[in-house]
Design a protein around this motif. Structure first.
Motif, PDB file in Angstrom:
ATOM      1  N   PRO A 194      -7.134   6.829   2.337  1.00 30.70           N
ATOM      2  CA  PRO A 194      -5.876   7.478   1.968  1.00 30.70           C
ATOM      3  C   PRO A 194      -4.744   6.469   1.791  1.00 30.70           C
ATOM      4  CG  PRO A 194      -6.275   7.743   4.307  1.00 30.70           C
ATOM      5  CD  PRO A 194      -7.501   7.078   3.730  1.00 30.70           C
ATOM      6  N   CYS A 195      -3.832   6.826   0.920  1.00 33.74           N
ATOM      7  CA  CYS A 195      -2.588   6.066   0.765  1.00 33.74           C
ATOM      8  C   CYS A 195      -1.468   6.974   1.246  1.00 33.74           C
ATOM      9  CB  CYS A 195      -2.368   5.672  -0.689  1.00 33.74           C
ATOM     10  SG  CYS A 195      -3.614   4.511  -1.291  1.00 33.74           S
ATOM     11  N   ARG A 196      -0.438   6.356   1.807  1.00 34.92           N
ATOM     12  CA  ARG A 196       0.637   7.126   2.417  1.00 34.92           C
ATOM     13  C   ARG A 196       1.994   6.707   1.878  1.00 34.92           C
ATOM     14  NH1 ARG A 196      -3.379   6.841   6.153  1.00 34.92           N
ATOM     15  NH2 ARG A 196      -3.728   8.710   7.398  1.00 34.92           N
ATOM     16  N   PHE A 197       2.958   7.570   2.127  1.00 37.67           N
ATOM     17  CA  PHE A 197       4.340   7.303   1.764  1.00 37.67           C
ATOM     18  C   PHE A 197       4.740   5.901   2.213  1.00 37.67           C
ATOM     19  CE2 PHE A 197       8.825   7.504   3.251  1.00 37.67           C
ATOM     20  CZ  PHE A 197       9.419   7.491   2.002  1.00 37.67           C
ATOM     21  N   GLY A 198       5.305   5.134   1.267  1.00 40.93           N
ATOM     22  CA  GLY A 198       5.775   3.791   1.572  1.00 40.93           C
ATOM     23  C   GLY A 198       4.767   2.687   1.345  1.00 40.93           C
ATOM     24  N   ASP A 199       3.477   3.032   1.208  1.00 36.45           N
ATOM     25  CA  ASP A 199       2.472   1.998   0.954  1.00 36.45           C
ATOM     26  C   ASP A 199       2.722   1.349  -0.401  1.00 36.45           C
ATOM     27  OD1 ASP A 199       1.080   2.566   3.292  1.00 36.45           O
ATOM     28  OD2 ASP A 199      -0.544   3.666   2.291  1.00 36.45           O
ATOM     29  N   GLU A 200       2.516   0.050  -0.476  1.00 34.12           N
ATOM     30  CA  GLU A 200       2.513  -0.633  -1.765  1.00 34.12           C
ATOM     31  C   GLU A 200       1.062  -0.714  -2.215  1.00 34.12           C
ATOM     32  OE1 GLU A 200       5.144  -4.088  -3.033  1.00 34.12           O
ATOM     33  OE2 GLU A 200       3.192  -5.057  -2.714  1.00 34.12           O
ATOM     34  N   HIS A 254      -4.957  -5.123 -16.854  1.00 30.81           N
ATOM     35  CA  HIS A 254      -3.552  -4.978 -16.483  1.00 30.81           C
ATOM     36  C   HIS A 254      -3.480  -4.640 -15.001  1.00 30.81           C
ATOM     37  CE1 HIS A 254       0.379  -3.102 -15.878  1.00 30.81           C
ATOM     38  NE2 HIS A 254       0.759  -3.995 -16.758  1.00 30.81           N
ATOM     39  N   THR A 255      -2.557  -5.288 -14.307  1.00 31.15           N
ATOM     40  CA  THR A 255      -2.326  -5.005 -12.890  1.00 31.15           C
ATOM     41  C   THR A 255      -0.918  -4.454 -12.746  1.00 31.15           C
ATOM     42  OG1 THR A 255      -3.818  -6.774 -12.220  1.00 31.15           O
ATOM     43  CG2 THR A 255      -2.253  -5.978 -10.568  1.00 31.15           C
ATOM     44  N   HIS A 256      -0.830  -3.340 -12.067  1.00 35.97           N
ATOM     45  CA  HIS A 256       0.447  -2.649 -11.869  1.00 35.97           C
ATOM     46  C   HIS A 256       0.632  -2.413 -10.371  1.00 35.97           C
ATOM     47  CE1 HIS A 256       3.761   0.083 -12.613  1.00 35.97           C
ATOM     48  NE2 HIS A 256       3.145   1.050 -11.972  1.00 35.97           N
ATOM     49  N   VAL A 257       1.783  -2.807  -9.851  1.00 35.37           N
ATOM     50  CA  VAL A 257       2.093  -2.603  -8.434  1.00 35.37           C
ATOM     51  C   VAL A 257       3.157  -1.522  -8.336  1.00 35.37           C
ATOM     52  CG1 VAL A 257       3.007  -3.684  -6.342  1.00 35.37           C
ATOM     53  CG2 VAL A 257       1.533  -5.001  -7.885  1.00 35.37           C
ATOM     54  N   ARG A 258       2.949  -0.600  -7.410  1.00 35.71           N
ATOM     55  CA  ARG A 258       3.925   0.470  -7.186  1.00 35.71           C
ATOM     56  C   ARG A 258       3.986   0.810  -5.700  1.00 35.71           C
ATOM     57  NH1 ARG A 258       3.174   5.048 -10.559  1.00 35.71           N
ATOM     58  NH2 ARG A 258       4.694   6.071  -9.240  1.00 35.71           N
ATOM     59  N   THR A 259       5.086   1.401  -5.310  1.00 38.34           N
ATOM     60  CA  THR A 259       5.250   1.887  -3.945  1.00 38.34           C
ATOM     61  C   THR A 259       5.091   3.401  -3.967  1.00 38.34           C
ATOM     62  OG1 THR A 259       6.755   0.074  -3.440  1.00 38.34           O
ATOM     63  CG2 THR A 259       6.825   1.991  -1.973  1.00 38.34           C
ATOM     64  N   ILE A 260       4.315   3.922  -3.046  1.00 43.10           N
ATOM     65  CA  ILE A 260       4.082   5.365  -2.965  1.00 43.10           C
ATOM     66  C   ILE A 260       5.386   6.054  -2.577  1.00 43.10           C
ATOM     67  CG2 ILE A 260       2.798   7.215  -1.824  1.00 43.10           C
ATOM     68  CD1 ILE A 260       1.049   5.356  -3.605  1.00 43.10           C
ATOM     69  N   GLU A 261       5.771   7.028  -3.378  1.00 47.89           N
ATOM     70  CA  GLU A 261       6.997   7.774  -3.136  1.00 47.89           C
ATOM     71  C   GLU A 261       6.695   9.083  -2.401  1.00 47.89           C
ATOM     72  OE1 GLU A 261       9.035   8.274  -6.861  1.00 47.89           O
ATOM     73  OE2 GLU A 261       8.789   6.160  -7.367  1.00 47.89           O
ATOM     74  N   TRP A 262       7.709   9.606  -1.714  1.00 44.72           N
ATOM     75  CA  TRP A 262       7.530  10.857  -0.966  1.00 44.72           C
ATOM     76  C   TRP A 262       7.087  11.995  -1.879  1.00 44.72           C
ATOM     77  CZ3 TRP A 262       6.298  12.257   3.564  1.00 44.72           C
ATOM     78  CH2 TRP A 262       6.384  13.612   3.919  1.00 44.72           C
ATOM     79  N   GLY A 263       7.621  12.055  -3.095  1.00 51.61           N
ATOM     80  CA  GLY A 263       7.266  13.129  -4.025  1.00 51.61           C
ATOM     81  C   GLY A 263       5.809  13.110  -4.459  1.00 51.61           C
ATOM     82  N   ILE A 316       0.448  11.942   2.876  1.00 50.94           N
ATOM     83  CA  ILE A 316      -0.700  11.328   2.202  1.00 50.94           C
ATOM     84  C   ILE A 316      -0.631  11.696   0.721  1.00 50.94           C
ATOM     85  CG2 ILE A 316      -3.229  11.323   2.052  1.00 50.94           C
ATOM     86  CD1 ILE A 316      -3.215  12.049   5.067  1.00 50.94           C
ATOM     87  N   VAL A 317      -0.981  10.747  -0.148  1.00 56.73           N
ATOM     88  CA  VAL A 317      -0.911  11.011  -1.591  1.00 56.73           C
ATOM     89  C   VAL A 317      -1.754  12.231  -1.932  1.00 56.73           C
ATOM     90  CG1 VAL A 317      -1.455  10.119  -3.892  1.00 56.73           C
ATOM     91  CG2 VAL A 317      -0.424   8.616  -2.184  1.00 56.73           C
ATOM     92  N   PHE A 318      -1.149  13.176  -2.632  1.00 51.85           N
ATOM     93  CA  PHE A 318      -1.829  14.367  -3.142  1.00 51.85           C
ATOM     94  C   PHE A 318      -2.714  13.898  -4.291  1.00 51.85           C
ATOM     95  CE2 PHE A 318      -1.293  18.427  -5.738  1.00 51.85           C
ATOM     96  CZ  PHE A 318      -2.268  19.120  -5.033  1.00 51.85           C
ATOM     97  N   HIS A 348      -5.886  -0.538  -5.064  1.00 52.79           N
ATOM     98  CA  HIS A 348      -6.007  -1.250  -3.784  1.00 52.79           C
ATOM     99  C   HIS A 348      -4.803  -0.936  -2.911  1.00 52.79           C
ATOM    100  CE1 HIS A 348      -9.087  -4.092  -5.385  1.00 52.79           C
ATOM    101  NE2 HIS A 348      -8.444  -3.880  -6.512  1.00 52.79           N
ATOM    102  N   ARG A 349      -5.062  -0.711  -1.651  1.00 53.05           N
ATOM    103  CA  ARG A 349      -4.006  -0.661  -0.631  1.00 53.05           C
ATOM    104  C   ARG A 349      -4.266  -1.854   0.267  1.00 53.05           C
ATOM    105  NH1 ARG A 349      -5.115   3.511   3.261  1.00 53.05           N
ATOM    106  NH2 ARG A 349      -5.842   1.777   4.472  1.00 53.05           N
ATOM    107  N   SER A 350      -3.344  -2.798   0.283  1.00 50.56           N
ATOM    108  CA  SER A 350      -3.593  -4.123   0.876  1.00 50.56           C
ATOM    109  C   SER A 350      -4.799  -4.702   0.165  1.00 50.56           C
ATOM    110  CB  SER A 350      -3.782  -4.021   2.393  1.00 50.56           C
ATOM    111  OG  SER A 350      -2.608  -3.515   2.992  1.00 50.56           O
TER     112      SER A 350
END
Length: 139
Positions: free
Chosen positions: A69-75, A4-13, A20-22, A97-99
């Motif tokens: 690291p992944c950051r706010f707004g990254d898909e 399964h592949t799931h795409v999401r955008t990193i949220e500020w929370g 940076i993602v906690f 994956h990030r990009s």
């Protein structure tokens, strides 16, 4: 093998004050991705509970590698699959994956569990049904 592949955008929370993602948030992503994998196979939690009299598949071991690291707004794109089945446990492999870069890898061991027949406060591992292995498995 079902993936399964799931795409999401990193949220500020999901982030620390630096944006940076906690790290524990990745575990929530992977838990959700596991539920989506089971649902893709027609085995959502309500179906599992009704058909197989289990409470679910709790985590008993977790190994992860944080590579970038992944950051706010990254898909990000999370790929999830079952890596191995054993009698009553199985390993779920996640790659985030990030990009095109792999940012996080995790292997999560889960147990097919129901209530213990002698103690309703305890869980007990049960054999993973063949139907579940065939729907999800690596073969």
């Amino acid at each position: 093998m079902l993936t399964h592949t799931h795409v999401r955008t990193i949220e500020w929370g999901d982030c620390d004050p630096a944006g940076i993602v906690f790290h524990p948030r990745y575990l929530a992503y992977f838990d959700h991705a596991t539920c989506l994998l089971f649902a893709k196979a027609g085995l959502d939690l309500a179906t599992l509970q009704a058909r197989f009299a289990v409470i679910g598949y709790p985590v008993v071991d977790l190994r992860s590698r944080f590579l970038a690291p992944c950051r706010f707004g990254d898909e990000v794109r999370i790929e999830t699959r079952i890596a191995e089945f054993r009698r009553s446990s199985f390993d779920v492999h996640h790659v985030l994956h990030r990009s095109e870069a792999v940012a996080v890898e995790a292997s999560v061991t889960r147990v097919w569990a129901g209530w213990h027949p002698d103690d309703p406060q305890r869980l007990q591992g049960r054999p993973v049904p063949e139907e579940v292995r065939e729907a999800l498995g690596p073969g």
